[in-house]
Scaffold this motif. Sequence first.
Motif, mmCIF file in Angstrom:
data_model
loop_
_atom_site.group_PDB
_atom_site.id
_atom_site.type_symbol
_atom_site.label_atom_id
_atom_site.label_comp_id
_atom_site.label_asym_id
_atom_site.label_seq_id
_atom_site.Cartn_x
_atom_site.Cartn_y
_atom_site.Cartn_z
ATOM 1 N N GLY A 1 37.235 54.850 48.244
ATOM 2 C CA GLY A 1 37.737 55.216 46.921
ATOM 3 C C GLY A 1 37.960 54.008 46.039
ATOM 4 O O GLY A 1 38.950 53.934 45.307
ATOM 5 N N SER A 2 37.015 53.065 46.073
ATOM 6 C CA SER A 2 37.203 51.798 45.352
ATOM 7 C C SER A 2 36.460 51.762 44.025
ATOM 8 O O SER A 2 36.120 50.695 43.518
ATOM 9 C CB SER A 2 36.794 50.619 46.238
ATOM 10 O OG SER A 2 35.656 50.904 47.017
ATOM 11 N N ASP A 3 36.232 52.940 43.455
ATOM 12 C CA ASP A 3 35.576 53.021 42.156
ATOM 13 C C ASP A 3 36.552 52.896 40.998
ATOM 14 O O ASP A 3 36.144 52.699 39.848
ATOM 15 C CB ASP A 3 34.787 54.324 42.032
ATOM 16 C CG ASP A 3 35.616 55.551 42.390
ATOM 17 O OD1 ASP A 3 36.577 55.422 43.169
ATOM 18 O OD2 ASP A 3 35.304 56.648 41.890
ATOM 19 N N SER A 4 37.852 53.010 41.261
ATOM 20 C CA SER A 4 38.853 52.907 40.196
ATOM 21 C C SER A 4 40.225 52.670 40.806
ATOM 22 O O SER A 4 40.400 52.721 42.028
ATOM 23 C CB SER A 4 38.887 54.193 39.338
ATOM 24 O OG SER A 4 39.361 55.290 40.119
ATOM 25 N N GLY A 5 41.201 52.431 39.942
ATOM 26 C CA GLY A 5 42.602 52.405 40.340
ATOM 27 C C GLY A 5 42.940 51.440 41.456
ATOM 28 O O GLY A 5 42.485 50.288 41.496
ATOM 29 N N ILE A 6 43.750 51.913 42.396
ATOM 30 C CA ILE A 6 44.221 51.081 43.499
ATOM 31 C C ILE A 6 43.054 50.577 44.342
ATOM 32 O O ILE A 6 43.023 49.420 44.768
ATOM 33 C CB ILE A 6 45.225 51.862 44.358
ATOM 34 C CG1 ILE A 6 46.535 52.091 43.582
ATOM 35 C CG2 ILE A 6 45.504 51.135 45.672
ATOM 36 C CD1 ILE A 6 47.492 53.047 44.256
ATOM 37 N N GLY A 7 42.066 51.438 44.591
ATOM 38 C CA GLY A 7 40.930 51.033 45.407
ATOM 39 C C GLY A 7 40.135 49.911 44.787
ATOM 40 O O GLY A 7 39.737 48.952 45.461
ATOM 41 N N LYS A 8 39.877 50.005 43.487
ATOM 42 C CA LYS A 8 39.146 48.941 42.791
ATOM 43 C C LYS A 8 39.920 47.634 42.845
ATOM 44 O O LYS A 8 39.362 46.575 43.177
ATOM 45 C CB LYS A 8 38.898 49.338 41.333
ATOM 46 C CG LYS A 8 38.151 48.281 40.522
ATOM 47 C CD LYS A 8 38.067 48.650 39.048
ATOM 48 C CE LYS A 8 37.054 49.733 38.793
ATOM 49 N NZ LYS A 8 35.648 49.238 38.854
ATOM 50 N N ALA A 9 41.208 47.690 42.531
ATOM 51 C CA ALA A 9 42.029 46.481 42.552
ATOM 52 C C ALA A 9 42.073 45.869 43.944
ATOM 53 O O ALA A 9 42.050 44.633 44.102
ATOM 54 C CB ALA A 9 43.441 46.798 42.063
ATOM 55 N N THR A 10 42.114 46.715 44.970
ATOM 56 C CA THR A 10 42.164 46.223 46.345
ATOM 57 C C THR A 10 40.851 45.560 46.734
ATOM 58 O O THR A 10 40.838 44.494 47.360
ATOM 59 C CB THR A 10 42.487 47.375 47.304
ATOM 60 O OG1 THR A 10 43.800 47.883 47.008
ATOM 61 C CG2 THR A 10 42.439 46.924 48.750
ATOM 62 N N ALA A 11 39.730 46.178 46.383
ATOM 63 C CA ALA A 11 38.429 45.579 46.701
ATOM 64 C C ALA A 11 38.300 44.196 46.081
ATOM 65 O O ALA A 11 37.837 43.244 46.729
ATOM 66 C CB ALA A 11 37.308 46.497 46.208
ATOM 67 N N VAL A 12 38.729 44.053 44.843
ATOM 68 C CA VAL A 12 38.650 42.760 44.162
ATOM 69 C C VAL A 12 39.600 41.755 44.810
ATOM 70 O O VAL A 12 39.244 40.582 45.022
ATOM 71 C CB VAL A 12 38.948 42.922 42.662
ATOM 72 C CG1 VAL A 12 39.037 41.560 41.975
ATOM 73 C CG2 VAL A 12 37.873 43.785 41.996
ATOM 74 N N ALA A 13 40.801 42.202 45.166
ATOM 75 C CA ALA A 13 41.767 41.297 45.805
ATOM 76 C C ALA A 13 41.249 40.792 47.148
ATOM 77 O O ALA A 13 41.431 39.615 47.493
ATOM 78 C CB ALA A 13 43.106 42.007 45.989
#
Length: 265
Positions: free
Chosen positions: A12-24
């Motif tokens: 679920g890394s297309d937006s929100g918490i998932g996106k921020a986590t993938a980048v981190a």
Amino acid sequence: MTFTPTRAIVTGSDSGIGKATAVALAEAGMDVGITWNSDEAGAQDTAEQVRRLGRTAVVERLDLTDVPACGDVVDSLISQLGGVDVFVNNAGTGDNAPFLELTLDQWRHTVTVDLEAAFVCLQRAASHMVDRGQEGRLIAITSVHEHQPRVGSAAYDAAKHGLGGLMKTLALELGSDGITANSVAPGEIATPMTDQDDVDPHGVKRPGVPLGRPGHAREIAAVVAFLASPAASYVTGASWAVDGGMLQMGPQAGSHLTSDDWRTP
């Protein structure tokens, strides 16, 4: 601290918490497997951000309503990455219906996505870690409602309570393999799921939260990145509330409410 993670999957890394986590996690030096369900463009944007950091990004569609097949997506991502050191179970859904109006189909949809599919994905990732004889990190994004229920969210509350319990059991069973299992339990976070996409939470007033505002997705991602790091090597079986103090407000909220409005979802 010999554990050096270089490969992560964030569902679920297309937006929100998932996106921020993938980048981190990319900022922390990891290649990242990215999944999406309905927003492929969002997932590709996440992948581009990861690549700009000099890391590899691979993208797959993950439909958590197709429980048996979701494990195969995890296998595919692991194959493309060459392994997995960190698996973040972030993808999920919710419901908003009073218990007496909640249909069996609504119940099954939420529990399937938030708990059954999580079990399959976590099991598949953990199996790869154990088979390769490597240390690993399993992290589930639950919710403050893993700990305290919310009116109108019977299926969501049950699923998140169950996911939190699952992670504690994984901590017991997989510790001897060098695999830690922890949950991160967000409060209200400014994301598309709360209809606050691209909102600066510092400008949103929340009197019932000690910090007085919602959280930012990056504030959740920072805790996930810590749990994925060598520094968290002795942390397992824990659930980290990242909620601006929301869970501490039980008695205060109870004594200061002035109407029955809270009874309506």
